[in-house]
Design a protein around this motif. Structure first.
Motif, PDB file in Angstrom:
ATOM      1  N   VAL A   1      -3.513   2.574  -3.640  1.00 38.14           N
ATOM      2  CA  VAL A   1      -2.876   3.973  -3.531  1.00 38.14           C
ATOM      3  C   VAL A   1      -3.791   4.460  -2.604  1.00 38.14           C
ATOM      4  CG1 VAL A   1      -1.946   5.851  -4.050  1.00 38.14           C
ATOM      5  CG2 VAL A   1      -1.578   4.029  -5.449  1.00 38.14           C
TER       6      VAL A   1
ATOM      7  N   VAL B   1       0.897  -1.176  -0.070  1.00 38.92           N
ATOM      8  CA  VAL B   1      -0.021  -0.180  -0.132  1.00 38.92           C
ATOM      9  C   VAL B   1       0.790   1.286  -0.071  1.00 38.92           C
ATOM     10  CG1 VAL B   1      -1.749   1.414   1.351  1.00 38.92           C
ATOM     11  CG2 VAL B   1      -1.893  -1.349   0.958  1.00 38.92           C
ATOM     12  N   ALA B   2       0.675   2.136  -0.979  1.00 35.92           N
ATOM     13  CA  ALA B   2       1.234   3.478  -0.912  1.00 35.92           C
ATOM     14  C   ALA B   2       0.377   4.734  -0.339  1.00 35.92           C
ATOM     15  CB  ALA B   2       1.731   3.760  -2.384  1.00 35.92           C
TER      16      ALA B   2
ATOM     17  N   SER C   1       2.527  -0.525  -6.104  1.00 33.62           N
ATOM     18  CA  SER C   1       1.383  -0.902  -5.196  1.00 33.62           C
ATOM     19  C   SER C   1       0.214  -1.587  -5.526  1.00 33.62           C
ATOM     20  CB  SER C   1       0.906   0.701  -4.627  1.00 33.62           C
ATOM     21  OG  SER C   1       1.784   1.405  -4.272  1.00 33.62           O
TER      22      SER C   1
END
Length: 266
Positions: free
Chosen positions: A209, A37-38, A206
């Motif tokens: 996002v 996860v970004a 990712s």
């Protein structure tokens, strides 16, 4: 079934000279095991504050974080952080910087020989096994970050937290390390949360996002699922329709929809 990592109703208020400052409000996010996860958003939107709360370095004012059902209240080896500043100890060698963390975390579980092997293994994972005896001042910025990643991985964390780890690097070194992180994630299946200001980096690396609204009182504005198969190749993706769509969605949010939604009284 509960989420692997759950961030529930998290808010953060700091005391300031001019009164309280609300940095974060109503953060709700669930992350699955093995997910990448970004977090992206403008400066001052509370990304690092949120990461520090997950790391246990900062205690949330409201809400909390659960990792595998256990409350996060303090720092721990199950959550390893890699910062933009490599934070290596300059008087120690590459090997000893990683070995220090290995001894701290695994001193009671692994023999001396096993700890030596584990240290070397993790440095080999990031391509730094050729520089075991070098000191930080003798290697490049990209190499220092590789050592920092090796040190974090050697702790065998449940969650790897990356706070703009490539932000100070040149474009070519950054691209090389992005590829390294993708390869490690594919191999180790680790859970990763990464802060970035780079839209292309967010899409490339990712699964989702998380786009933060502007502060103060920043919150999650939108979450974008990146539906791109892995392994990913940056050259192949450059013209991919889904890559272009994801990139456009993030750009539009950052430049047109980034303001916090109005809070209306009930």
């Amino acid at each position: 079934m509960s989420a692997y990592l759950s961030i529930s109703n998290v808010g953060m208020t700091f005391k300031g000279a001019n009164g309280p400052f609300i940095a974060l409000r109503d953060i709700e996010l669930e992350i699955s095991s093995g997910e990448f996860v970004a977090l992206i958003g403008h400066s001052g939107c509370g990304k690092s504050t949120l990461l520090n709360i997950v790391a246990g370095l900062t205690r949330a004012t409201t809400g909390g974080v659960l990792l595998q059902g256990k409350e996060v209240s303090d720092p721990g080896p199950d959550r390893a952080v890699v910062f933009q500043n490599h934070s290596l100890l300059p008087w120690l060698t590459v090997y000893d910087n990683v070995r220090l963390a290995v001894d701290k975390v695994h001193g009671g579980a692994k023999t001396r020989a096993e700890r030596d092997e584990w240290t070397r293994h993790n440095l080999a994972l990031v391509g730094m096994d050729h520089a075991l005896d070098k000191r930080p001042q003798e290697i490049s910025g990209g190499m220092k970050q590789r050592v920092g990643i090796a040190r974090a991985l050697a702790m065998e964390p449940k969650v790897l937290l990356l706070d703009e780890p490539f932000g100070a690097l040149d474009a070519l070194t950054r691209a090389t390390l992005q590829d390294t992180v993708m390869e490690l994630h594919a191999k180790l299946k680790n859970t990763v949360i990464m802060i970035t200001h780079d839209v292309d980096e967010a899409v490339l690396l990712s699964d989702r996002v998380v786009m933060m609204t502007n502060g103060p009182a920043a919150t999650i504005g939108e979450i974008l699922k990146v539906d791109l198969p892995r392994p990913r190749n940056r050259l192949t993706l450059a013209g991919d329709a889904e890559y272009v769509r994801c990139r456009k969605e993030i750009m539009e949010f950052l430049y047109a929809r980034h303001r916090a939604p109005a809070v209306h009284a009930a």
